[in-house]
Every structure is written in structure tokens, then in C-alpha cells.
Write a protein that holds these residues in place. Structure first.
Motif, PDB file in Angstrom:
ATOM      1  N   ASN A   1      20.956  12.124 -88.974  1.00  0.00           N
ATOM      2  CA  ASN A   1      21.291  10.925 -89.734  1.00  0.00           C
ATOM      3  C   ASN A   1      22.806  10.864 -89.858  1.00  0.00           C
ATOM      4  O   ASN A   1      23.437  11.800 -90.351  1.00  0.00           O
ATOM      5  N   ILE A   2      23.404   9.755 -89.392  1.00  0.00           N
ATOM      6  CA  ILE A   2      24.851   9.573 -89.465  1.00  0.00           C
ATOM      7  C   ILE A   2      25.125   8.231 -90.135  1.00  0.00           C
ATOM      8  O   ILE A   2      24.687   7.183 -89.655  1.00  0.00           O
ATOM      9  N   LEU A   3      25.836   8.286 -91.253  1.00  0.00           N
ATOM     10  CA  LEU A   3      26.226   7.075 -91.988  1.00  0.00           C
ATOM     11  C   LEU A   3      25.014   6.186 -92.268  1.00  0.00           C
ATOM     12  O   LEU A   3      25.067   4.959 -92.123  1.00  0.00           O
ATOM     13  N   GLY A   4      23.910   6.797 -92.640  1.00  0.00           N
ATOM     14  CA  GLY A   4      22.729   6.047 -93.012  1.00  0.00           C
ATOM     15  C   GLY A   4      21.865   5.616 -91.860  1.00  0.00           C
ATOM     16  O   GLY A   4      20.829   4.967 -92.072  1.00  0.00           O
ATOM     17  N   THR A   5      22.283   5.937 -90.646  1.00  0.00           N
ATOM     18  CA  THR A   5      21.503   5.564 -89.472  1.00  0.00           C
ATOM     19  C   THR A   5      20.675   6.751 -89.014  1.00  0.00           C
ATOM     20  O   THR A   5      21.234   7.833 -88.759  1.00  0.00           O
ATOM     21  N   ARG A   6      19.376   6.576 -88.939  1.00  0.00           N
ATOM     22  CA  ARG A   6      18.499   7.637 -88.471  1.00  0.00           C
ATOM     23  C   ARG A   6      18.452   7.584 -86.953  1.00  0.00           C
ATOM     24  O   ARG A   6      18.059   6.558 -86.369  1.00  0.00           O
ATOM     25  N   ILE A   7      18.851   8.713 -86.315  1.00  0.00           N
ATOM     26  CA  ILE A   7      19.008   8.746 -84.864  1.00  0.00           C
ATOM     27  C   ILE A   7      17.994   9.737 -84.284  1.00  0.00           C
ATOM     28  O   ILE A   7      17.874  10.865 -84.748  1.00  0.00           O
ATOM     29  N   GLN A   8      17.275   9.307 -83.268  1.00  0.00           N
ATOM     30  CA  GLN A   8      16.319  10.141 -82.574  1.00  0.00           C
ATOM     31  C   GLN A   8      16.433   9.907 -81.083  1.00  0.00           C
ATOM     32  O   GLN A   8      16.844   8.840 -80.636  1.00  0.00           O
ATOM     33  N   GLY A   9      16.068  10.956 -80.328  1.00  0.00           N
ATOM     34  CA  GLY A   9      16.125  10.825 -78.883  1.00  0.00           C
ATOM     35  C   GLY A   9      16.027  12.183 -78.221  1.00  0.00           C
ATOM     36  O   GLY A   9      15.523  13.154 -78.807  1.00  0.00           O
TER      37      GLY A   9
END
Length: 828
Positions: A447-455
Motif C-alpha cells: 500500500n503506497i499513499l492509500g493505493t492498494r497495489i497487487q501484481g
């Protein structure tokens, strides 16, 4: 130790080198990730040796296995083998505490110690003094006992011999042989003149002898320099051997001359004595015993400090036992392998007062003319039992009053107890050993700056080792360079971002092996990363006007936050890589060193005579370690080792003393043992399959080895002689033989990456009053043990088939001057 053909410890040391190298194969695809502190430290719990030298024992610092080698050795001894019960310090061994036996509330553990290993090399006739009581027990004694102690210098001999410098038959023979070197003839004549002049003096301390010794020292230096200039390798070696032989003698002769010239013969032989109050010694031992109670490990500290011995009232009646006990106590207090906490505890006044009280016991008379003659006997015959006397005298001089005896002891320690095992590993070979790193996929979730990142990410990396020059430790830097290609999806509210990123990273971890053990410095990583937007979607894309408005706002926010989020992602990636390396290195050191313990140090710990590191060095090309396998009362190497070629990838030199010293601790001498069981036990101890014991080996033959020099190797002139000294051999059916020797000769043979020893000629059987039929029977038995059709392998198939040895060959297999030298180099 050498109980059958595979018992030759020659096998151990190339395996030892490979095992050491294997530790550096601790790099494979990095696993779990965890953030560690600034330094991950792996401490080492060594077997006690009183030699003051560094000992990097590659062992895990698991508190539940406080003394890993000791417990492993005990486990192997009690569960895997039917071992003999060697004579040892009974009170120190029978109740030897294991890690799980020690009190839970211990504030300071005492080092564990096996007395037999500590006193390896003492004459088998010496029986350690067994106490009649111990600290804290009531002992019936009528009155305090005093004893008179003789100072540690005696300059006259007890049998009326002349005090002249001794003849040097071994050196004389080498000088005669050296006349074949034309360039050395003038130098040899000057050396002969100097020796003759030295031997003409009636006393060791003759003032004129100092000038003669200085002249011989100059000749030694000149000889070493001149020999290096010779183009012919054979002549160069011959002259170098001569110069080194003279040099090591002078290293001992000069401090002996300094010692003996300090006082007149009359004063030196006056037999001046001083008195030691043993009641005071017992009082001080009782004070130390009370201090031990504060550690929570009092019983172990009592054993370590030998309080049961020094406080026993019968001690003064046995001068030899008193001297040995005092030397052992003082050596333990000075041992360089103590932890810092243990060392500080032993510096307390109570312990030092006890050491001061027993120090006079450690001293004893030293007959310097006899010592010189004993050294010459050792020069003529390296397996002569006189080595025991030389080593014991050296121990006595260590604790003598005044600096002069210490200088003699230091010289003998440096030149007659030198390192007897050397291993060198090149940077090139270390890099050959590193595994290829396959590409791998790793999930991405953050999670970066409120953005949930997956991949997912694809990781490709390469490893390389860089040596960091250091004169007193092993130091290397392991580099990990790679690329990460990621495809991710970020979700923040109604907006979905599809990104691609490419990152290049460089990371390294420094590995240090020194007196404190193996230390892993915190990994350092740097990342260069670029991120590309592959697509942006919102939940309103199908809604007219609103969809475009939301996309515009989302794109604007993406551009504003792009730099910041990339900095955060890069920093986080750097921390993740570094933490992952830290965790992986720590785990790999634990796993690989455990394997090293089980496969190599475990067997050596079972023998209780582990190698002690003399020094560790790192230069720009290779790691070098020099080991000594010898107890405090054993000699080690004295001759110069064969040199490996400069392009060697791996080189090992082992001196016969390393093998012979170990043999004295292993060969069963207390009772007859089945020859098949001896062979099977030895194979198991060194990690080999016991099924390798020849089926034709007789099962009804029993052997009992001599207590001293039971099995020896002698190496010279490209030959190795293996000798068994047997007290008794019995076989069902009536064969019962006493006191005989079996001797076999081997030569080295090389074939590509395979090296072996091949038996040459017939077995030699020597024994008083042995009939021809008895000799034939013994020869038939040992022809199965030392089968001439079954060579003794020096290298393993594992080494020959390892990818790292592709394109290499055994470039050296040299047997001379007591050394077996082995090296691997690129094919020529």
C-alpha cells in the motif's frame, strides 16, 4: 585414528577445504523477507584448547545447544559407536554437564572441557592425579603440608654430560647432500665451520658462542635469499631446506644461549629452592569456590578451574601431577577462546590470587643441553617419542619466572609447533562455486499513499564474490546484482491504475570470519527504478461527462503523486532487498554451518582434537587459513611446506603431525577390538557408509594398538609410509601375537581430477620372535585391510563431478618433508 585403509586422515583435509568452501555456497534464490538490526552476528562455541590463537568455528549460536560440538561429540560417541572408554580426568568427565543439564538460572556458564583432549600428547605412562576429595568436602588431614619447588632453570645435567652444544647429524647429512648444488658449496662450508666452532664450546652460555650464533644467523638469511635466485627448482628446494633447517635451530639456540649466559654455572646448579604453603593454596581455592556459586554454574566452574585438584592434601606428594595441574589451570585462565564475560570473571582478585599461589608449581627444572639433544633427535626422526619430552618442557618454560625461558618456549612453539594444515581458496574458485540464479516470480502486495497495489514481479539476479584484503581475518563481499520487472494493478477508490516497472538493483553483504566467529554485516542495497502507466480506469468510464471528469482528476493526481510514490516504492524496495539478504544470509550460514558441523566438525569433535586456527588472511586473490592439530603437549609442523603454483584455485597442505596427533586420540589401546568393528566405526565417524567395509575382512580378528604412536604416517621423497604398532592381535583358533609392527608404503597417483594413494611393494611385518607362519598369517589379514588393489582415494567423486571443477585438473600432489600437498588449477 588409522584403523584400516580408509582411516587415513588424509581424506579429511581436502574434504575439510571443500566443506569450508561449501559454507560460502550460502547464496541461492533469496527467500523470506524480514527486517533485521544493523549487524546479524553468528557466534561460535569452540571446543576448549589452551592454545592462545583464534578459532573461527563455523557453528550456529543456538542457545539451546550451548556447546554444539561437545554435545554432538558426546551424542556420536554414545549412540553411534561402541567407543573405547579412554583414560581421562574422571572427575571432569563422568559428570560432564550437557546443555540441557545445566541450571536454567545460570548467569555465567563455564567452558566445557575434556581432559583427555586437553592433555593430548602426554606420555601414556602418565596417569592424571586422582583426588581424594574436592572443594566443599571434609578431608582428613593432620596438618598443612609444604613443598619445596625448584626454579625452572637447570644448566647442568643430571648425568654429568658435557654442556657442549649438541651434534647435528640430520643437518650434517643435509649439508653433505647439498654439495650437489654447486652455487651453495661455499655457503655450506661456512656453515660447517660455524657449527664446528659452536660445538667446540664447553658451555652453552660461553660468551663467544653469541658471536658464532650471530654468524650462523647471517648465513641462514643469506642462504634463503640466494636459494630463491636459483633457476633450477630441484636445486632451489634443496638449498631452501638447508637454510630453513638451520634457521629453525637458530631460533631456539639463540634464546637458550641468552638464558644460560645470565648466571654462572655455580649459581645455576646450586639447586636454590623456595617454599609454597599448600594450606594457603587450599584457602584461596575455597575463596574461588564461593565466588563460583554466584555464577549459577558452580560445579562446572569447579571442574574448569581444577579446584578439586589444587585443594587436595595429597597433591604436594606428586611433583609431576602438581606441575601438570598447575600448568593446566594457568593455561585455562589465559585461554584466548574465553568469552568476554568469562575473561572478565576470571580476572577477579580471588582467581588471580589462586593463580599466583599455584604458579610456582607449574615451574620445573629445565635441562637445556638435554632439550637441545632432544630437538636433534626430533629432527632425525619426527615420530620419535622424544617429542613428548620436548612439548612437556615447553609447557614448563611457559610458566617459568623471568622472560628468558618464555622466549625459548615461544621459539619452540613457533618453529616446532607450527601450523600443520593450510587451506587456500582463490576468489576465482569461490565465484565458480556460486550457483546460477534462476529467474523467479514473486507476488507484489503493498500500500503506497492509500493505493492498494497487487501484481507479480519477475526477478533475475547474479552473484559474485569480492575479496577484501585483510592480514588477520577472512573478509569477503558477496554482491547480488539483478533486475526486477513488475506488472501491477493499483486500486484507490473508484480508480484503477495499471503499471509496469523496471528496476535494477545492486546489493552486497560483507562476511567476516575472525576471532569472534562469523559476522554478517547488514546488507546494503541501491535501486534504480522507473514506472510506466499502462492504463487508467474508473468506475465511471461508461458515464458521459462524469467519466471524463473523473479520469481527468485521477490522471492529475497520479502525475502529482508520481515522484513521491516512486521515491517511497524505491526506498521500500531497497529496504526489502537488504532485509531479505540479511535474513537469507543468516539462515544460510546457520544451515550450511550445521552441515559443516555434522559432516566434518562433528567427527572431529568426536575425536576431541579439533583444529585450532593459527591465522586467517585475505589478499586480493585468495582466502588462506593455517590450522594446528595438536594438543598442548604435542608438537606439530617444523619443516617448510611445499608451495602451490600461483594459478591454483584450491590448495591444501597437511603435515604428518596433524594426522599422527589425531591418531593418538582415536586408536583403541585400552582393550582389543574387532578389526571389522574398528573399520566400520571409523567410516561412520567420518560420514562414510559403513557398508564400504570389505566383506572379506575377518570378523574374528581383534586388535589392540600401542598407547603411544599407535598409527603413524611418515611422508618423504614422494612416498607415504603407514605404520601400525600393535600390542596384541588375536584370532579365534589360537593366533595370539604381541608387540609387532605392520608397515605399508604408498605412492601418489593423479588422473585428471582424481588423486589416490596406491600401495607399493609388500607389507613389512616386524616383531620379536615371530615365526614365519605367524608373519604369513598377519600379512594375510592386513593385505585385506590395506588391499593393494584398492587405492586410497584422496579426492571424492563429488569434487570431481562438481560444475565448479569443470576445466580444472589436479596440478599438484607432492609428498616431501612430512607434507602432503594437493592443489587444483585450470587445465594447461
Amino acid at each position: 585414528m588409522h584403523r584400516r585403509k580408509r582411516s587415513l586422515a588424509v581424506f579429511i583435509f581436502p574434504v575439510f577445504a571443500v566443506a569450508v568452501i561449501a559454507m560460502w555456497l550460502l547464496l541461492h534464490p533469496w527467500g523470506g523477507i524480514a527486517i533485521r538490526g544493523p549487524i546479524a552476528s553468528v557466534s561460535i562455541n569452540p571446543v576448549v584448547s589452551t592454545n592462545r590463537s583464534v578459532r573461527p568455528r563455523i557453528l550456529p549460536a543456538d542457545p539451546l545447544r550451548h556447546e554444539a560440538i561437545e554435545s554432538l561429540g558426546k551424542t556420536r560417541r554414545t549412540t553411534r559407536h561402541r567407543r573405547r572408554t579412554p583414560h581421562r580426568d574422571t572427575t571432569a568427565h563422568q559428570s560432564l554437564p550437557m546443555p540441557w543439564d545445566r541450571p536454567a538460572n545460570v548467569s555465567l556458564h563455564a567452558p566445557l572441557l575434556d581432559a583427555q583432549d586437553e592433555m593430548a600428547g602426554l606420555d601414556a605412562a602418565f596417569e592424571p592425579f586422582e583426588p581424594f576429595g574436592s572443594v566443599g568436602q571434609t578431608v582428613a588431614v593432620a596438618k598443612p603440608v609444604s613443598t619445596e619447588v625448584t626454579p625452572a632453570i637447570r644448566r647442568t645435567t643430571s648425568d654429568g654430560r658435557s654442556n657442549a652444544w649438541p651434534p647435528t647429524p640430520a643437518l650434517d647429512a643435509m649439508l653433505t647432500d647439498g654439495l650437489e648444488v654447486v652455487a651453495a658449496r661455499g655457503w655450506i662450508e661456512r656453515v660447517r665451520d660455524g657449527l664446528a666452532e659452536l660445538q667446540s664450546y664447553r658451555t652453552l652460555g660461553d660468551h663467544a658462542a653469541g658471536q658464532t650464533l650471530d654468524q650462523l644467523s647471517t648465513l641462514s638469511t643469506e642462504g634463503l635469499a640466494a636459494a630463491e635466485q636459483l633457476a633450477d627448482r630441484g636445486e632451489q628446494l634443496k638449498w631452501l631446506r638447508l637454510a630453513h633447517s638451520l634457521q629453525r635451530r637458530l631460533a631456539v639456540w639463540q634464546p637458550i644461549w641468552n638464558t644460560t649466559r645470565q648466571h654462572s654455572m655455580q649459581l645455576a646448579s646450586s639447586g636454590k629452592r623456595f617454599t609454597v604453603d599448600t594450606a594457603e593454596v587450599r584457602r584461596r581455592a575455597a575463596v574461588v569456590a564461593k565466588a563460583c556459586e554466584q555464577t549459577g554454574d558452580a560445579a562446572a566452574w569447579h571442574r574448569f578451574l581444577l579446584l578439586h585438584r589444587v585443594s587436595d592434601p595429597a597433591m604436594p606428594t606428586d611433583a609431576a601431577a602438581r606441575r601438570i595441574t598447575a600448568q593446566r589451570l594457568l593455561s585455562r585462565i589465559e585461554w584466548d577462546g574465553l568469552s568476554e564475560a568469562q575473561r572478565q570473571w576470571l580476572q577477579q582478585p580471588a582467581v588471580q590470587d589462586l593463580a599466583d599461589a599455584v604458579r610456582p608449581w607449574a615451574a620445573g627444572p629445565v635441562d637445556y643441553p638435554r632439550l637441545l639433544q632432544q630437538l636433534e633427535r626430533q629432527e632425525s626422526d619426527a615420530i620419535d617419542l622424544v617429542a613428548i619430552d620436548v612439548a612437556a618442557t615447553t609447557q614448563t618454560m611457559r610458566f617459568a619466572a623471568g622472560p628468558q625461558p618464555h622466549q625459548v618456549a615461544d621459539a619452540i612453539n613457533a618453529y616446532y609447533r607450527n601450523a600443520n594444515l593450510r587451506v587456500a581458496i582463490s576468489e576465482t574458485f569461490l565465484n565458480r562455486l556460486l550457483p546460477d540464479m534462476p529467474e523467479r516470480a514473486e507476488p507484489v502486495s503493498q500500500n503506497i499513499l492509500g493505493t492498494r497495489i497487487q501484481g507479480t514481479s519477475q526477478i533475475a539476479s547474479d552473484l559474485r564474490v569480492e575479496l577484501l584484503p585483510s592480514p588477520e581475518q577472512w573478509a569477503l563481499r558477496v554482491h547480488t546484482d539483478g533486475q526486477i520487472h513488475a506488472r501491477t494493478v493499483g486500486r484507490n477508490g473508484p480508480v484503477t491504475l495499471r503499471n509496469a516497472s523496471d528496476a535494477q538493483f545492486q546489493a552486497h553483504t560483507d562476511v567476516i570470519v575472525d576471532a569472534e566467529g562469523v559476522r554478517l554485516q547488514a546488507a546494503d542495497a541501491s535501486v534504480q527504478q522507473q514506472t510506466y502507466l499502462r492504463g487508467l480506469q474508473t468506475d465511471y468510464d461508461g458515464v458521459p461527462l462524469i467519466g471524463s471528469l473523473v479520469r481527468g482528476i485521477a490522471m492529475s493526481k497520479y502525475r502529482d503523486a508520481r515522484s513521491r510514490s516512486q521515491r517511497i516504492a524505491t526506498a521500500r524496495l531497497e529496504r526489502t532487498i537488504a532485509a531479505g539478504l540479511d535474513q537469507e544470509f543468516e539462515q544460510q550460514v546457520h544451515d550450511k554451518t550445521q552441515r559443516l558441523t555434522d559432516q566434518l566438525l562433528g567427527p572431529l569433535a568426536g575425536l576431541r582434537l579439533a583444529p585450532t586456527v593459527v591465522d586467517l588472511q585475505t589478499d586480493q586473490q585468495r582466502l588462506t587459513a593455517r590450522y594446528r592439530l595438536a594438543g598442548d603437549w604435542q608438537l606439530a609442523a617444523s619443516t617448510p611446506r611445499p608451495r602451490a603454483m600461483s594459478d591454483s584455485l584450491l590448495s591444501v597442505q597437511v603435515h604428518q603431525s596433524a594426522l599422527n596427533n589425531t591418531c593418538e586420540r582415536l586408536a583403541p589401546s585400552d582393550e582389543p577390538r574387532a578389526i571389522a568393528a574398528v573399520a566400520e566405526e571409523l567410516l561412520e565417524m567420518f560420514g562414510r557408509d559403513a557398508s564400504a567395509v570389505p566383506e572379506e575382512l575377518p570378523t574374528d580378528v581383534y586388535l589392540q594398538f600401542s598407547k603411544t604412536r599407535p598409527v603413524t604416517l611418515e611422508v618423504d621423497n614422494d612416498r607415504m609410509w603407514l605404520t601400525f604398532r600393535l600390542l596384541r592381535l588375536t584370532r579365534e583358533g589360537g593366533l595370539d601375537l604381541r608387540h609387532f609392527i605392520v608397515r605399508a608404503c604408498y605412492r601418489g597417483e593423479v588422473d585428471g581430477m582424481h588423486a589416490r594413494f596406491v600401495r607399493e611393494g609388500h607389507l613389512s611385518i616386524k616383531g620379536a620372535r615371530m615365526s614365519l607362519g605367524q608373519r604369513v598369517a598377519v600379512r594375510a589379514i592386513f593385505n585385506k585391510v590395506l588391499n593393494e588393489n584398492q587405492p586410497l582415494p584422496l579426492t571424492s567423486e563429488r569434487l570431481a563431478e562438481h560444475p565448479a571443477t569443470a576445466g580444472t585438473e589436479i596440478s599438484q600432489l607432492e609428498l616431501r618433508d612430512g607434507w602432503i600437498a594437493f592443489a587444483i588449477a585450470p587445465q594447461r
